[in-house]
Design a protein around this motif. Structure first.
Motif, PDB file in Angstrom:
ATOM      1  N   ALA A 177       0.839  -1.202   0.000  1.00  0.00           N
ATOM      2  CA  ALA A 177       0.000   0.000   0.000  1.00  0.00           C
ATOM      3  C   ALA A 177       0.871   1.248   0.000  1.00  0.00           C
ATOM      4  O   ALA A 177       1.546   1.554   0.978  1.00  0.00           O
ATOM      5  CB  ALA A 177      -0.917   0.016   1.225  1.00  0.00           C
ATOM      6  N   THR A 180      -2.043   3.348  -3.022  1.00  0.00           N
ATOM      7  CA  THR A 180      -3.080   2.298  -3.016  1.00  0.00           C
ATOM      8  C   THR A 180      -3.718   2.096  -4.386  1.00  0.00           C
ATOM      9  O   THR A 180      -4.762   1.463  -4.494  1.00  0.00           O
ATOM     10  CB  THR A 180      -4.174   2.529  -1.947  1.00  0.00           C
ATOM     11  N   VAL A 200      -5.041  -8.866   1.141  1.00  0.00           N
ATOM     12  CA  VAL A 200      -4.252  -8.477   2.312  1.00  0.00           C
ATOM     13  C   VAL A 200      -3.355  -7.301   1.923  1.00  0.00           C
ATOM     14  O   VAL A 200      -2.505  -7.424   1.040  1.00  0.00           O
ATOM     15  CB  VAL A 200      -3.391  -9.643   2.837  1.00  0.00           C
ATOM     16  N   ALA A 201      -3.571  -6.163   2.565  1.00  0.00           N
ATOM     17  CA  ALA A 201      -2.749  -4.976   2.321  1.00  0.00           C
ATOM     18  C   ALA A 201      -1.500  -5.042   3.196  1.00  0.00           C
ATOM     19  O   ALA A 201      -1.578  -5.401   4.373  1.00  0.00           O
ATOM     20  CB  ALA A 201      -3.543  -3.717   2.639  1.00  0.00           C
ATOM     21  N   ASP A 203       1.487  -2.701   4.662  1.00  0.00           N
ATOM     22  CA  ASP A 203       1.924  -1.328   4.885  1.00  0.00           C
ATOM     23  C   ASP A 203       3.199  -1.359   5.719  1.00  0.00           C
ATOM     24  O   ASP A 203       3.568  -2.400   6.285  1.00  0.00           O
ATOM     25  CB  ASP A 203       0.818  -0.544   5.607  1.00  0.00           C
ATOM     26  N   SER A 209      -1.419   5.365   6.387  1.00  0.00           N
ATOM     27  CA  SER A 209      -2.418   4.986   5.394  1.00  0.00           C
ATOM     28  C   SER A 209      -3.668   4.377   6.018  1.00  0.00           C
ATOM     29  O   SER A 209      -4.787   4.636   5.593  1.00  0.00           O
ATOM     30  CB  SER A 209      -1.822   4.001   4.388  1.00  0.00           C
ATOM     31  N   PHE A 210      -3.475   3.554   7.033  1.00  0.00           N
ATOM     32  CA  PHE A 210      -4.599   2.889   7.693  1.00  0.00           C
ATOM     33  C   PHE A 210      -4.754   3.384   9.131  1.00  0.00           C
ATOM     34  O   PHE A 210      -5.238   2.667   9.993  1.00  0.00           O
ATOM     35  CB  PHE A 210      -4.382   1.375   7.666  1.00  0.00           C
ATOM     36  N   GLU A 233     -11.214   1.161   2.376  1.00  0.00           N
ATOM     37  CA  GLU A 233     -10.853   0.034   3.226  1.00  0.00           C
ATOM     38  C   GLU A 233     -11.867  -1.098   3.194  1.00  0.00           C
ATOM     39  O   GLU A 233     -11.573  -2.216   3.634  1.00  0.00           O
ATOM     40  CB  GLU A 233     -10.637   0.505   4.664  1.00  0.00           C
ATOM     41  N   VAL A 236     -10.572  -4.228   1.612  1.00  0.00           N
ATOM     42  CA  VAL A 236      -9.390  -4.857   2.204  1.00  0.00           C
ATOM     43  C   VAL A 236      -9.816  -5.793   3.327  1.00  0.00           C
ATOM     44  O   VAL A 236     -10.528  -5.391   4.251  1.00  0.00           O
ATOM     45  CB  VAL A 236      -8.419  -3.789   2.746  1.00  0.00           C
ATOM     46  N   ASP A 238      -7.534  -7.862   5.241  1.00  0.00           N
ATOM     47  CA  ASP A 238      -6.556  -7.877   6.334  1.00  0.00           C
ATOM     48  C   ASP A 238      -5.468  -6.852   6.066  1.00  0.00           C
ATOM     49  O   ASP A 238      -5.228  -6.458   4.913  1.00  0.00           O
ATOM     50  CB  ASP A 238      -5.912  -9.256   6.490  1.00  0.00           C
ATOM     51  N   LEU A 239      -4.796  -6.466   7.117  1.00  0.00           N
ATOM     52  CA  LEU A 239      -3.687  -5.509   7.039  1.00  0.00           C
ATOM     53  C   LEU A 239      -2.517  -6.044   7.848  1.00  0.00           C
ATOM     54  O   LEU A 239      -2.685  -6.506   8.982  1.00  0.00           O
ATOM     55  CB  LEU A 239      -4.122  -4.148   7.594  1.00  0.00           C
ATOM     56  N   ARG A 241       1.345  -4.690   9.034  1.00  0.00           N
ATOM     57  CA  ARG A 241       2.354  -3.620   9.068  1.00  0.00           C
ATOM     58  C   ARG A 241       3.726  -4.238   9.286  1.00  0.00           C
ATOM     59  O   ARG A 241       3.893  -5.094  10.147  1.00  0.00           O
ATOM     60  CB  ARG A 241       2.033  -2.611  10.175  1.00  0.00           C
TER      61      ARG A 241
END
Length: 321
Positions: A177, A180, A200-201, A203, A209-210, A233, A236, A238-239, A241
């Motif tokens: 991301a 995006t 799945v993003a 970052d 961003s989130f 979002e 999306v 899952d995220l 980091r």
């Protein structure tokens, strides 16, 4: 092999690396760096320039201007050189020196922002400079990758269907991301076709961003110091980091096996590895998108001692970079 007359006519779209042998990861890596711009950004750059020409915004005598941490700047440099436009790239002090030299070799004028904005970091400072420039002279045409719908449409039209053709039983897709654009284009394509693909993003720690608190980031490419305007979002699932140290380690582990990828790719692979470790009980077909290759990161990601030897005491302003 194709015969071409325009650099945008060549882009290797079908190359994947099976990371089980190199890293022990059940993950296929879609390699997007094999074109004349060296990154996935050639897709978005072409889409945005073509649209600006169709709309009559980009005409002979116009000067392209864009804010970029590097890869989009190179892609626009390639297109500007091939189509006869002048191009000004506004970047910042984190941009890799080889990337700046590459843009200049293609005829691009590069302006480097040395000080971040106190509230919106380097990105805010870059965007403010571009806004002021466009207000001062109507010859400047800002494509504005941060809000341009062509950014995500490029991947809706190309990247997502390319992946679906190769992996019809895809379960999970990992996408880094930044603006995006890639994330939204792929997520929208799979959602509209009702394929149950988990998005799945990935970052980087220090990005807002989130949500969360802004922090210093040294690896250019992924992450934002202002919320990305293109992000929705709801697409999306899952995220993850990723710490920059983990991204650098992933790059170096791959290089030890003969694969050199950029810092953004290292971030995506590290995040994908974390997610897959938590879902190891499932048999999944997983793909991650590798935005670029590693040659431009020789002075940074692949240099021993970096980034520790490049860090200065962090003033309050720099924490927002």
């Amino acid at each position: 092999m194709p015969v071409i007359s325009d650099p945008v006519q060549f882009n290797e779209e079908e190359l994947y690396v099976d990371l089980r042998a190199a890293l022990g990861l059940p993950l296929y890596l879609k390699c997007e760096g094999f074109n004349f711009a060296g990154s996935i950004k050639l897709k978005a750059a072409t889409e945005m320039v073509d649209a600006a020409e169709r709309e009559g915004r980009l005409r002979p005598g116009a000067v392209l201007v864009e804010s970029s941490s590097g890869n989009l700047g190179v892609a626009l440099s390639v297109i500007a050189a091939s189509r006869g436009y002048r191009f000004l790239c506004v970047t910042d002090a984190r941009c890799n020196k080889p990337t700046i030299r590459l843009m200049e070799s293609l005829g691009t004028q590069v302006h480097v922002i040395d000080e971040p904005d106190t509230l919106s970091g380097f990105l805010g400072a870059r965007m403010a400079y571009v806004n002021a420039l466009c207000a001062s002279d109507d010859r400047y045409v800002w494509l504005n990758q941060y809000q341009n719908q062509g950014n995500w449409r490029a991947h809706f039209r190309t990247t997502a269907p390319e992946i679906a053709r190769r992996f019809p039983d895809l379960d999970v897709l990992f996408v880094g991301a930044g603006t995006t654009g890639t994330l939204m284009g792929c997520a929208r394509w799979f959602w509209q076709r009702r394929r149950r693909v988990r998005i799945v993003a990935i970052d980087t720690v220090g990005s807002v961003s989130f949500g969360g608190v802004a922090g210093r980031r040294m690896v250019p490419g992924l992450g934002m110091s202002v919320p990305p305007a293109l992000l929705d979002e709801s697409y999306v699932d899952d995220l993850v980091r990723v710490e920059e140290s983990d991204a650098i380690l992933a790059c170096r582990r791959l290089a030890a096996r003969g694969f050199m990828f950029g810092g953004s790719t290292g971030t995506v692979i590290s995040g994908a590895g974390q997610w897959l470790a938590e879902h190891a009980h499932q048999a999944l077909t997983a793909v991650a998108i590798a935005p670029d290759l590693g040659e431009r990161y020789l002075d940074t990601v692949y240099r021993e001692g970096w980034p520790a030897d490049a860090l200065e005491p962090e003033p309050a302003m720099a924490r927002l970079a």
